[in-house]
Design a protein around this motif. Structure first.
Motif, PDB file in Angstrom:
ATOM      1  N   PRO A 189      24.897 -11.813   5.381  1.00 28.24           N
ATOM      2  CA  PRO A 189      24.263 -10.558   5.780  1.00 28.24           C
ATOM      3  C   PRO A 189      25.200  -9.360   5.747  1.00 28.24           C
ATOM      4  N   MET A 210      20.825   2.500  -1.358  1.00 23.79           N
ATOM      5  CA  MET A 210      19.897   3.554  -0.933  1.00 23.79           C
ATOM      6  C   MET A 210      20.537   4.930  -1.091  1.00 23.79           C
ATOM      7  N   PRO A 254      15.710  -7.745   2.911  1.00 24.08           N
ATOM      8  CA  PRO A 254      14.711  -8.778   3.150  1.00 24.08           C
ATOM      9  C   PRO A 254      13.509  -8.651   2.216  1.00 24.08           C
ATOM     10  N   GLN A 260       8.998  -9.716   6.143  1.00 21.13           N
ATOM     11  CA  GLN A 260       9.345  -9.105   4.857  1.00 21.13           C
ATOM     12  C   GLN A 260       8.238  -8.178   4.383  1.00 21.13           C
ATOM     13  N   ALA A 276      16.924   2.279   6.590  1.00 18.00           N
ATOM     14  CA  ALA A 276      18.114   1.418   6.615  1.00 18.00           C
ATOM     15  C   ALA A 276      18.216   0.624   7.917  1.00 18.00           C
ATOM     16  N   THR A 312      16.148  -2.428   7.936  1.00 13.48           N
ATOM     17  CA  THR A 312      16.655  -3.277   6.852  1.00 13.48           C
ATOM     18  C   THR A 312      17.834  -4.111   7.333  1.00 13.48           C
ATOM     19  N   ILE A 313      18.786  -3.430   7.969  1.00  7.01           N
ATOM     20  CA  ILE A 313      19.997  -4.133   8.390  1.00  7.01           C
ATOM     21  C   ILE A 313      19.682  -5.130   9.508  1.00  7.01           C
ATOM     22  N   THR A 336      16.923  -6.654  10.225  1.00  6.34           N
ATOM     23  CA  THR A 336      16.175  -7.804   9.705  1.00  6.34           C
ATOM     24  C   THR A 336      17.068  -8.697   8.854  1.00  6.34           C
ATOM     25  N   THR A 337      17.920  -8.081   8.073  1.00  3.76           N
ATOM     26  CA  THR A 337      18.817  -8.874   7.231  1.00  3.76           C
ATOM     27  C   THR A 337      19.619  -9.845   8.091  1.00  3.76           C
ATOM     28  N   PHE A 338      20.158  -9.322   9.204  1.00  2.00           N
ATOM     29  CA  PHE A 338      20.958 -10.198  10.066  1.00  2.00           C
ATOM     30  C   PHE A 338      20.077 -11.221  10.771  1.00  2.00           C
ATOM     31  N   LEU A 393      17.238 -12.588   9.847  1.00  5.52           N
ATOM     32  CA  LEU A 393      16.727 -13.660   8.992  1.00  5.52           C
ATOM     33  C   LEU A 393      17.810 -14.685   8.652  1.00  5.52           C
ATOM     34  N   GLU A 394      19.065 -14.295   8.804  1.00  9.26           N
ATOM     35  CA  GLU A 394      20.127 -15.242   8.461  1.00  9.26           C
ATOM     36  C   GLU A 394      20.677 -15.968   9.678  1.00  9.26           C
TER      37      GLU A 394
END
Lengths: 607, 337
Positions: A300, A311, A363, B39, B105, B108-109, B111-113, B115-116
């Motif tokens: 991540p 972006m 995601p 997502q 952003a 985004t960030i 959720t990125t963390f 989901l992992e």
């Protein structure tokens, strides 16, 4: 022999003729790659179709992508750069005319080598990204990928040379008064693009060398069983591959800037911020390669950093879009075909740009990645941006290059068919992707909601094909009995419109003195409509044509062909040819020749 | 009817017009689990922001090209004013996109963390996924069960897929459940998905992996927890006996022809092949080779001509066997439960 027209084109060191050669070469490969696209879409017209399946289909899309990106888009842009940039900066030629010719023949040599794969041993089939381990011997036996590796190395060498040439030309050969902040936008984008090439192509070369060693000499850079790492190839490829897309789009941005301001009869809105945006886009282009690898599983932290940097590119791009809109604002817009393409670009490219930002949302990208959504996105930016830019430049500079005007009526047919065909082809693909269609598949199942989108998409491809045939007809017509064009058919702004169409071999009889931005426009509005000379009329030094670059390219071709088939003897023979020509060249004493002032006057040239 | 976000309409209406929207169990727009839903929400958010941008540009654009296009007689008006720019406007369209991107952003960030994050092992079903050209091996390390091309999961529970590849890079994608991840040779990756409702969800390989990349399909079959437990129990004690004389002949032929690559557990074969999909419980599979309905005709066709159906795969054709022998093999496969 030297009088023969074919020989004179082969040996030419005139940047304008080399520019035209690039257009012809790029046009030829465009036809080849376009045909490949058509076959791909015919196979995908109906579900469970069996027209072209398996490896043959993989070869088609690999060659389509590789050809379009390496042998069509960039070379055609190089054609414009070669023809236009020296004129725009008031130079007589590029800095290294010999190198210019060599770059062109290396491009042709690499391009032909790549495409001959269809005839000898099978085309590469591992995608234009050529991912290891699929591209290694175990999973791609046969010479296919060798063609990719060697063809691109040879063509890439030519690209790098051209970039060095453009940078040197723009830094050293600007006419007096042509400061950096008076350069036309197309020259600026050429400059930044060339810098990007300087930094992006060496990683590609390194990667291709490693791949060549793995495939031909049994090394283990990417072979997992031998301790190699497949992800390394992906990093190297995208460290080149991402800047590559900016290499393709920035020159198009330059074309649009020139064309939009010309046909709006206004100076470019926010010139300084445009320059700044181009430089910033060029810089950020190197910071985002990992967004092609969000699904690799790098964690991540890495994914987040690259999401933000991706972006961020939207900001300078947005600046440019709004500047173009406000260039037109308050202007008097003439919708010639060139301007239609520029206007069509703005809407098409914005649509491609916003999906680009969407792809940066990590995601969400996990759903988009490697699906038709991505196929739609990059065709929106590469066709909606680069190809529209090429079309714009083609209609805009054609009179300058060939001295005749393209038929506007046919041009409008060409534009509208191409514009609708393009959107019809690629808009449905966003939904195909979201509905579960991966990219690079030769078939899809019936009753999964993918039929209509694919059918519409293929129909769009036919429309684009018809549009391009109209263009071809227009070109043929214009060459045979086109209306002669004046030196300045569009009421242009930059210096190339100050000389006759087509320009004389030496461009400007006297190097012009530049008094401001839009130098030619300034003279028309504030002066007497003539460029002020910066030097007295005198003999003009010209370089001599040379056959050596062609021979050298033939040497590279032979060598590449040898190594494709693991034939060391042939490979070495080709290299011997290369080194012998290099040797001859280094001891050649040819200082060129001079055109005397009294030879200029009968042609009625006055700068 | 539940309220839909504007972005939903934006995404689905053109899709409807193009005839693409249907409950096709492989759509990212119709998620059946929490990962896919998260997502999709981000897809909606980004679409909404981007639609705003497109609309703003389009409005200015349409105004400009209609209002300022040259009309006959305009030549007399002289040259338009040559404006060099406007600091205020330029700052405006630099700052607004920055704000929009920040709005995008932040989720985004996070959720990125999120989901992992590694799920609680006690609450998770683990599945080891191995990609091969062009099939999928699924092993449940805690349940001692192996399948191929079809992975069964319980609903309402997190499933941790630990993935690697035996040959080239593949990618694991079940659009209805959530985004994809690569299977890299020599490395492991982890993807956590969950299905909320029972059903069959189509999965695909999305990284170019060779001639039959297009046909490297698999299915995720989600059961209610009780049904899943029953499935696990049946898989742990597979029935691999031949029921009829013909099937016994088939079993003998399988032992001669297939077992070098394929495994059939519980049948008493001395060898268990590992380079091809396991055949244990073959009759329970919904598909043959991941691409065709599992019926007698398709199995026979597959045995005779695997290259024609899935080009480039590693299975040789068994066209040297007589029709009778093939029928016997198929009979035996039908007995594998």
């Amino acid at each position: 022999m030297r009088e023969n027209w074919l020989w004179s084109w082969i040996t030419t060191v005139d940047h304008k003729r080399i520019g035209i050669l690039y257009l012809i070469g790029g046009g030829f490969f465009f036809a080849v790659a376009g045909l490949e696209a058509l076959l791909i879409r015919i196979q995908l017209m109906f579900p469970d179709n069996s027209f072209i399946v398996g490896d043959t289909f993989n070869q088609l899309f690999t060659m389509h992508g590789t050809t379009m990106l390496f042998l069509v888009a960039l070379p055609i842009l190089f054609g414009f750069m070669n023809f236009v940039v020296p004129l725009q900066i008031g130079a007589r030629d590029v800095a290294f005319p010999f190198l210019n010719n060599l770059g062109f023949w290396l491009y042709i040599s690499g391009g032909l080598l790549l495409n001959l794969s269809w005839l000898f041993g099978g085309a590469p089939d591992a995608g234009w990204t050529n991912y290891a381990t699929l591209a290694l011997n175990d999973y791609s036996p046969g010479p296919g990928v060798n063609y990719y590796v060697l063809g691109l190395q040879i063509a890439g060498l030519g690209t790098l040379m051209s970039a060095i040439n453009f940078i040197t030309t723009i830094v050293n050969m600007r006419a007096p008064g042509m400061s950096y902040l008076r350069l036309p936008m197309f020259t600026w984008t050429t400059f930044v693009t060339s810098a990007l090439i300087m930094f992006a192509f060496p990683p590609l070369t390194a990667g291709l060398f490693m791949m060549m060693f793995d495939r031909i000499f049994g090394a283990n850079f990417f072979t997992t069983t031998g301790g190699g790492n497949v992800t390394v190839w992906q990093h190297i490829f995208w460290i080149f591959g991402h800047p590559e897309v900016y290499i393709l789009i920035l020159p198009a941005f330059g074309v649009f800037s020139d064309v939009i301001s010309t046909f709006s009869r206004k100076r470019l809105f926010g010139y300084h911020s445009m320059v700044f945006a181009v430089v910033l886009i060029g810089f950020l282009g190197f910071m985002v390669w990992l967004h092609h690898m969000f699904t690799v599983g790098l964690g991540p932290v890495a994914n987040s950093i690259f999401a933000i940097s991706t972006m961020a590119i939207a900001v300078p791009t947005g600046i440019k879009i709004f500047n173009w809109l406000f260039t037109m604002w308050g202007g008097r817009i003439r919708f010639t075909t060139a301007m239609l393409y520029a206007a069509g670009f703005i809407v098409s490219f914005v649509m491609g740009g916003v999906t680009g930002v969407m792809l940066g949302v990590v995601p969400a990208d996990l759903q988009f990645h490697d699906t038709y959504f991505v196929v739609a996105h990059f065709h929106y930016v590469i066709i909606g941006g680069t190809v529209f830019g090429i079309m714009t430049g083609f209609y805009y500079w054609w009179p300058k290059m060939f001295g005749t005007v393209l038929n506007e009526k046919l041009g409008k047919w060409n534009f509208w068919l191409f514009f609708f065909g393009f959107h019809l082809t690629f808009f449905p693909q966003h939904f195909l992707g979201l509905n579960g269609m991966p990219r690079r598949v030769y078939t899809f199942e019936a009753n999964k909601g993918l039929e209509t989108g694919n059918l519409v998409s293929t129909i769009g491809t036919f429309l684009m094909t018809i549009a391009l045939l109209i263009l071809l007809y227009n070109v043929a017509k214009s060459i045979r009995k086109g209306e002669p064009a004046s030196g300045d058919p569009w009421d242009g702004r930059s210096l190339e419109w100050a000389v006759s169409s087509p320009p004389p071999a030496y461009n400007f009889a006297q190097t012009p003195r530049v008094r401001g931005l839009d130098a030619w426009w300034l003279e028309k509005v504030q002066g007497d409509g003539k460029l002020k000379p910066a030097e007295p009329l005198g003999p003009i030094h010209m370089p001599s044509p040379s056959y050596l670059p062609f021979i050298m390219a033939v040497g590279f071709f032979i060598s590449g062909f040898g190594f494709v088939f693991h034939s060391w003897q042939v490979g070495a023979l080709g290299l011997v040819v290369v080194f012998v020509t290099m040797y001859i060249r280094s001891f050649e004493e040819d200082h060129g020749f001079h055109i005397q002032p009294d030879e200029l006057k009968p042609q009625g040239v006055e700068s | 009817m539940k309220r839909r976000s504007p972005a939903w309409w934006l995404l689905t209406i053109p899709g409807l017009l193009a005839g693409c929207v249907s409950r096709n169990n492989m759509s990212a727009l119709d998620p059946q689990g929490p990962v896919g839903k998260t997502q999709l929400n981000l897809i909606y958010l980004s679409t909404a922001i981007m639609a705003f941008v497109v609309i703003v540009v389009a409005v200015i654009y349409i105004y400009v090209v209609t209002r300022y296009r040259e009309r006959p007689g305009d030549e007399k008006k002289g040259i338009p004013e040559q404006i060099s720019g406007s600091k205020k406007l330029e700052i405006l369209w630099t700052v607004i996109p920055v704000i929009l991107l920040v709005i995008l952003a932040v989720p985004t960030i996070t959720t990125t963390f999120r989901l992992e994050e590694r799920p609680d092992p006690a609450e998770t079903i683990r599945v080891n996924v191995t990609g091969y050209q062009y099939w999928w091996a699924f092993k449940y390390p805690d349940l001692r069960v192996t399948t191929a091309n079809e992975v069964h999961i319980p609903t309402g529970k997190k499933v941790e897929f630990n993935m690697t590849s035996q040959d080239v890079v593949h990618a694991f994608w079940v659009p209805s459940l959530g985004g994809k991840l690569d299977l890299n040779p020599g490395r492991n990756t982890r993807l956590v998905l969950q299905a909320d409702r029972p059903g069959v969800y189509e999965g695909k390989c999305t990284e170019l992996c060779g001639a039959s990349h297009a046909l490297m399909n698999f299915r995720v079959i989600a059961h209610r927890p009780a049904d899943f437990d029953r499935w696990v129990a049946s898989r742990q004690k597979p029935d691999s006996t031949a029921k009829t004389a013909e099937a016994r002949e088939g079993k003998r032929l399988v032992g001669q022809n297939c077992i070098g690559c394929h495994a059939v557990r519980g049948a008493g074969f001395q060898v268990e092949g590992t380079t091809a999909p396991e055949l244990t419980g073959f009759s329970q599979r919904t598909r043959v080779a991941g691409i065709m309905e599992n019926n007698r005709k398709n199995v026979t066709d597959w045995l005779k001509n695997p290259q024609g159906l899935k080009p480039g795969n590693r299975m040789p054709a068994f066209d040297h066997l007589s029709e009778k022998q093939l029928r016997a093999i198929v009979k035996y496969l039908e007995d594998l439960k």
